[in-house]
Design a protein around this motif. Structure first.
Motif, mmCIF file in Angstrom:
data_model
loop_
_atom_site.group_PDB
_atom_site.id
_atom_site.type_symbol
_atom_site.label_atom_id
_atom_site.label_comp_id
_atom_site.label_asym_id
_atom_site.label_seq_id
_atom_site.Cartn_x
_atom_site.Cartn_y
_atom_site.Cartn_z
ATOM 1 N N GLN A 273 -38.106 90.758 -45.287
ATOM 2 C CA GLN A 273 -38.383 89.338 -45.135
ATOM 3 C C GLN A 273 -37.509 88.762 -44.036
ATOM 4 N N GLY B 201 -43.313 84.511 -43.054
ATOM 5 C CA GLY B 201 -42.480 83.951 -44.120
ATOM 6 C C GLY B 201 -42.974 82.644 -44.676
ATOM 7 N N GLY C 81 -33.827 91.203 -47.159
ATOM 8 C CA GLY C 81 -33.738 90.070 -46.248
ATOM 9 C C GLY C 81 -33.082 90.498 -44.946
ATOM 10 N N THR D 14 -45.132 86.696 -48.201
ATOM 11 C CA THR D 14 -44.143 87.527 -48.882
ATOM 12 C C THR D 14 -44.749 88.157 -50.131
ATOM 13 N N ASP E 250 -42.391 90.921 -42.717
ATOM 14 C CA ASP E 250 -42.993 89.591 -42.733
ATOM 15 C C ASP E 250 -42.267 88.692 -41.735
#
Length: 312
Positions: free
Chosen positions: A233, A213, A257, A218, A210
């Motif tokens: 992410q 964001g 992340g 998400t 993604d």
């Protein structure tokens, strides 16, 4: 010298005069030739959460390329006249220390990456964040040849991520709300393009990255990726998301992340740029237009990656 200054959220960037920097020990001064604009430059004006990593007032601009004009004590690997890009993770650049939205900037010699022949200053500036962060997210997701990879957002980061994933042998699926860039996504190697990642639910994507964001993206990624798949992410359009923990848990989805990348990632992107295999769309503006450029990002009217360039 002239610079753009950030003071705090909910205030416009200020065009102002500040003292010229000098090169301290271990540092160099770079005459800025190009500096990128990023959606995070919109974020810092809207969301107070950003202030936690900022030392204000500060000159923004974490995508910087230029020419060394001064070398500090102890710097032996670089000299005046070298063309360089700046790794933004030290500082971090444009947040904790002054970035590239100024005529000359002082940076650590440890942050420098040499610009190869055939790569413009605008391309090199984009490589330092849009390029580095795109590749860093691919690495975080363990993307490899033969996998089905979903890319959310075909903007400044996504266009590079999609292209490099394709070049590395992945089967790429792009979700992008702006239909005007769908043809470019297909030219970059996408086998399918749609407005929302959820439209690829039946394609059993192994990894979804993604790059947008915006919260809803998400959530959709978690509900779309295959069982035991990976969602990375990296986009920070919004700093909060409401997700289905049911889909996360029952699908055994890994949510990772990803933030930035290494100097080696930047160098790798610039090698692709030098060969022409990666050729992202860049919109060049004048330094005096930076505030207008940030507004374009906020309005969603920017084409590709925005780069402020010093006139030759």
């Amino acid at each position: 010298m002239k610079a753009w200054m950030f003071h705090t959220t909910h205030q416009p960037f200020e065009r102002t005069d500040i003292p010229e920097p000098t090169a301290g020990p271990g540092n160099v001064v770079v005459d800025v030739k190009a500096a990128g604009l990023c959606h995070s430059d919109v974020g810092i004006t809207e969301d107070e959460t950003w202030l936690a990593i900022m030392n204000t007032p500060v000159v923004p601009g974490h995508e910087t390329a230029g020419v060394i004009s001064e070398v500090g004590e102890g710097v032996t690997d670089w000299q005046v006249g070298d063309k360089v890009a700046v790794w933004p993770m030290i500082g971090p650049l444009g947040y904790g220390i002054n970035g590239g939205w100024e005529e000359r900037t002082e940076v650590s010699a440890e942050a420098l990456v040499r610009i190869p022949e055939g790569v413009s200053f605008a391309q090199a500036a984009a490589a330092t964040d849009a390029g580095m962060t795109s590749v860093g997210a691919l690495t975080a997701g363990g993307v490899k040849s033969g996998q089905k990879v979903g890319i959310i957002g075909f903007g400044g980061l996504g266009q590079i991520g999609a292209r490099i994933a394709h070049l590395e042998g992945a089967e790429v699926y792009v979700a992008e709300i702006n239909e005007a860039v769908w043809d470019r996504a297909k030219e970059a190697g996408a086998v399918k393009v749609a407005k929302d990642i959820s439209e690829f639910k039946e394609d059993e994507l192994d990894v979804i990255i993604d790059y947008a964001g915006f919260g809803t993206t998400t959530a959709a990624a978690i509900e779309t990726v295959r069982r035991e798949g990976v969602v990375v992410q990296v986009g920070m359009g919004k700093l909060e998301a409401t997700i289905s923990t049911n889909a996360l848990i029952l699908g055994k989805v890994s949510l990772i992340g990803s933030n930035g990348g290494s100097k080696e990632d930047i160098a790798g992107v610039m090698k692709w740029l030098a060969t022409g295999d990666v050729n992202p769309v860049l919109t060049e503006i004048d330094f005096e237009q930076i505030a207008e450029g940030v507004q374009m990002l906020q309005d969603g009217t920017a084409n590709g990656r925005l780069v402020a360039k010093v006139a030759d």
